[in-house]
Structures are given as C-alpha cells and as structure tokens.
Design an enzyme around this catalytic site. Structure first.
Site, short mmCIF file in Angstrom:
data_model
loop_
_atom_site.label_atom_id
_atom_site.label_comp_id
_atom_site.label_asym_id
_atom_site.label_seq_id
_atom_site.Cartn_x
_atom_site.Cartn_y
_atom_site.Cartn_z
N GLY A 1 0.82 -1.28 0.15
CA GLY A 1 0.03 -0.11 -0.09
C GLY A 1 0.75 1.28 -0.04
O GLY A 1 1.93 1.31 -0.18
N GLY B 1 5.74 4.04 -8.95
CA GLY B 1 6.30 2.95 -9.23
C GLY B 1 5.27 1.59 -9.24
O GLY B 1 5.19 0.75 -10.01
N HIS B 2 4.43 1.45 -7.98
CA HIS B 2 3.49 0.60 -8.00
C HIS B 2 2.50 0.74 -9.43
O HIS B 2 2.10 -0.22 -9.79
CB HIS B 2 2.34 0.63 -6.71
CG HIS B 2 3.18 0.59 -5.42
ND1 HIS B 2 3.24 1.67 -4.66
CD2 HIS B 2 3.80 -0.24 -5.12
CE1 HIS B 2 4.09 1.19 -3.58
NE2 HIS B 2 4.45 -0.27 -3.64
N GLN C 1 7.43 -10.03 7.67
CA GLN C 1 8.60 -9.72 7.11
C GLN C 1 9.32 -8.27 7.74
O GLN C 1 10.20 -7.80 7.50
CB GLN C 1 8.27 -9.13 5.75
CG GLN C 1 7.55 -8.11 5.42
CD GLN C 1 7.31 -7.82 3.92
OE1 GLN C 1 6.34 -8.73 3.43
NE2 GLN C 1 7.97 -7.14 3.15
N GLY D 1 9.06 -4.72 -8.77
CA GLY D 1 9.91 -3.81 -8.93
C GLY D 1 11.38 -4.34 -8.92
O GLY D 1 11.61 -5.01 -8.02
N ASP E 1 13.80 -3.45 -5.57
CA ASP E 1 14.14 -4.78 -4.58
C ASP E 1 14.70 -5.95 -5.22
O ASP E 1 13.93 -6.79 -5.49
CB ASP E 1 12.74 -5.03 -3.82
CG ASP E 1 12.06 -3.95 -3.03
OD1 ASP E 1 12.71 -3.47 -2.12
OD2 ASP E 1 10.93 -3.21 -3.62
N SER F 1 9.53 4.96 -3.26
CA SER F 1 9.69 4.13 -2.08
C SER F 1 8.44 4.60 -1.25
O SER F 1 8.60 5.72 -1.08
CB SER F 1 10.88 3.79 -1.65
OG SER F 1 10.59 3.29 -0.30
N SER F 2 7.48 3.94 -0.73
CA SER F 2 6.92 4.34 0.40
C SER F 2 7.42 4.85 1.50
O SER F 2 6.90 5.97 2.06
CB SER F 2 5.75 3.28 0.79
OG SER F 2 5.10 2.75 -0.41
N ARG F 3 8.52 4.33 1.86
CA ARG F 3 9.18 5.05 3.12
C ARG F 3 10.00 6.46 2.96
O ARG F 3 10.44 7.05 3.48
CB ARG F 3 10.48 3.96 3.28
CG ARG F 3 9.86 2.68 3.86
CD ARG F 3 10.78 1.82 4.58
NE ARG F 3 10.52 0.54 5.46
CZ ARG F 3 10.19 -0.55 4.79
NH1 ARG F 3 10.62 -0.81 3.51
NH2 ARG F 3 9.78 -1.56 5.67
O1 PAF Z 1 7.74 -5.23 -1.96
C1 PAF Z 1 6.68 -5.28 -0.94
O2 PAF Z 1 5.97 -4.27 -1.17
C2 PAF Z 1 6.37 -6.52 -0.27
O3 PAF Z 1 7.80 -6.98 0.07
C3 PAF Z 1 5.59 -7.78 -0.90
C4 PAF Z 1 6.36 -8.12 -2.08
C5 PAF Z 1 4.02 -7.13 -1.36
C6 PAF Z 1 5.38 -8.73 0.13
O4 PAF Z 1 4.71 -8.12 1.25
#
Ligand code: PAF
Length: 283
Positions: free
Chosen positions: A31, A36-37, A61, A147, A150, A185-187
């Site tokens: 989210g 990028g998304h 994670q 993407g 990562d 990046s969301s961050r």
């Molecule tokens: O890249 C991400 O946003 C996350 O690592 C993913 C692939 C959605 C898994 O939670």
C-alpha cells in the site's frame, strides 16, 4: 473495481475467472501506492485479462523495532489509484485472516536470502517468501509483477517459483525514479526535507558505479570505495551495506566482468533506503 477484504471472496472470484480461462496478473503491495506501483498495475493490465492488486502490510517481514506500526497507510487513496490504473480487484485482507492462531508454516529460500538486506534484517525474506506464496495460492495468478528496486526480493521470489515448480511468470519491472533519481518508495514519506535532499546520494553512488563500469574498471574494491565516498558526503547518511554482487547468486564479486549488480542500503536519519543498479552492456 471490486474490493475484497475477505480471503474467501478473493479465492472464489479467482477460481471462477480461472475456470473461464482468464489470465490474472497479480501486483503484490504493502500500500501507500506511488507511481512505481502504478507502473506495475499498468504493465499487468497490458499483459493479462484481469488484474488483482493486493494490499497487505505483512507483519512477518518486519523485525522487532522496525517500522511495522508506523508504516504509511492510505487505503482510500490506494483504492482510487488502483481503480484509475485499471485494476479489477483490490484485495485487502487482515493479518488475522492470513495468520490465524496456530499458523506455523514458513517458506525459507536459503542462499539468496542471506546476504545484503538478509544480513541486516534476519527473517525478512522468510516473511516475504511466505506471504508471496500465500498470495499466489489465494489469487492464482498466471503472472506476478515486482519492481527491480528490490532486486534481492525479486531473486528470492524467482528462486522460490523455480524450486517449488510454481506455474507463475515473474515479471521484473524497471525502478521508477523521482526527477533527481531517488527511487520511489513508500518509505520516502518518512524523510524530512533536509533528509530528502541527501537521499539522492544512493542514486548518485550508483551512477559512480555505472561510470566505472563504462570505463572498463574491473576491481570491485574501486567501485565500493567510490560508492562509499559519495554516500559519506552526506551528514545524515549511515551506510548499512554497499556491495557489488553477481545478479543471480548475489555473491560478492572481487572482479567485475560483463554483469554485476551494485546495491546499497543507507540510513538517512532514521529511514533505511535501498537501491541498486544492474551493470551490463557497457556504453
Ligand atoms: O515489496 C513489497 O511491497 C512487499 O515485500 C511484498 C512483495 C508486497 C510482500 O509483502
């Protein structure tokens, strides 16, 4: 666009459409969607009959003390962006559904999970591989879109798909960057304005690596030194790692031949950012 927060509804929809012979493209996300998304959604749209975007901030994670609680969230904005980009389904499950009491099965992708981010975030890729495999079994996609920012995540997932004989095409998509080169990046939302200005050092360090590669440099040490020097110019930047690795195995390189990935993770203030660049085809 349909919005499902129930996994049972998501599964039913997926099975009905797979039975009709439709191809489903999956874009897994956590989210707070950015361009990028959206580029992944558009690519999935172009290559499949139907597109599902999953939105789930996956607790397994995140390590202790990481940003799970404060990870940026904007479900209404995400819903609007997915609809505009042409997604057919937004799947937003709860953690209680995906990790019910008694949950105890995890996926370990061994070697490629160990270096780089795996070394500083133990358990991170186990969480990623587990949730991605769960999303694959719920959504039944024929292709899934990730993407290249990562790169290690992409290698972990590609290796899992190969090793477990999953019938899913993994589609790597180019990193989308801000005007000054910072990878989206969301961050990035965590960065104060003085930190945002410094964050461009990751991309500029990668451009240093690209310049050395184009000049025919072979010594990995020279690349690493040049990248570190660029990052260290910024007062709020702290290097987690700067590495030059084989693109597939992610093992450290001593000598650069025809292909390498330059990768780095840097904390700008308290925000950890990552970026990488594939070095191939000297220009
Ligand atoms: O890249 C991400 O946003 C996350 O690592 C993913 C692939 C959605 C898994 O939670």
């Amino acid at each position: 666009m349909r919005v499902f927060d129930s996994t049972a509804d998501m599964k039913r929809w997926a099975w009905e459409h797979r039975l009709e012979g439709k191809s489903i493209g999956l874009v897994p996300t956590m989210g707070y969607l950015h361009e990028g998304h959206i580029s992944l959604v558009r690519r999935a749209r172009a290559e499949n009959d139907l597109v599902v975007v999953s939105l789930f901030v996956n607790p397994t994670q995140f390590g202790p003390g990481e940003d799970l609680e404060r990870y940026p969230r904007d479900p209404e904005g995400d819903e609007r962006k997915c609809a505009e980009a042409g997604a057919n389904v937004l799947y937003m499950p709860t953690a209680a559904q995906l990790y019910p009491p008694g949950f105890q099965t995890y996926v370990e992708v061994d070697k490629v999970s160990r270096p780089l981010c795996g070394a500083s975030r133990p358990g991170h890729f186990r969480g990623v591989a587990t949730i991605v495999l769960k999303l694959f079994s719920i959504v039944q996609p024929s292709a899934a879109y990730f993407g290249r920012k990562d790169h290690q995540q992409l290698q972990v997932i590609t290796t899992m798909v190969r090793d477990l004989d999953l019938n899913i095409r993994i589609v790597p998509c180019e990193t989308i960057r801000e005007k000054d080169g910072l990878a989206m990046s969301s961050r990035n939302a965590y960065l104060a304005s003085h930190e945002r200005r410094q964050a461009v050092c990751l991309y500029q360090a990668l451009l240093e690596a690209r310049r050395l590669f184009n000049d025919g440099e072979r010594s990995a040490e020279r690349y690493l030194r040049a990248m570190r020097e660029r990052v260290e110019q910024e007062p709020d930047a702290r290097i987690d790692y700067v590495s030059l690795v084989d693109p597939e195995t992610l093992e450290d390189l001593q000598e650069v031949q025809d292909r390498a990935v330059a990768a780095l993770a840097v904390k700008i203030g308290s925000t950890r950012l990552i970026d990488n660049m594939l070095l191939e085809g000297r220009t």
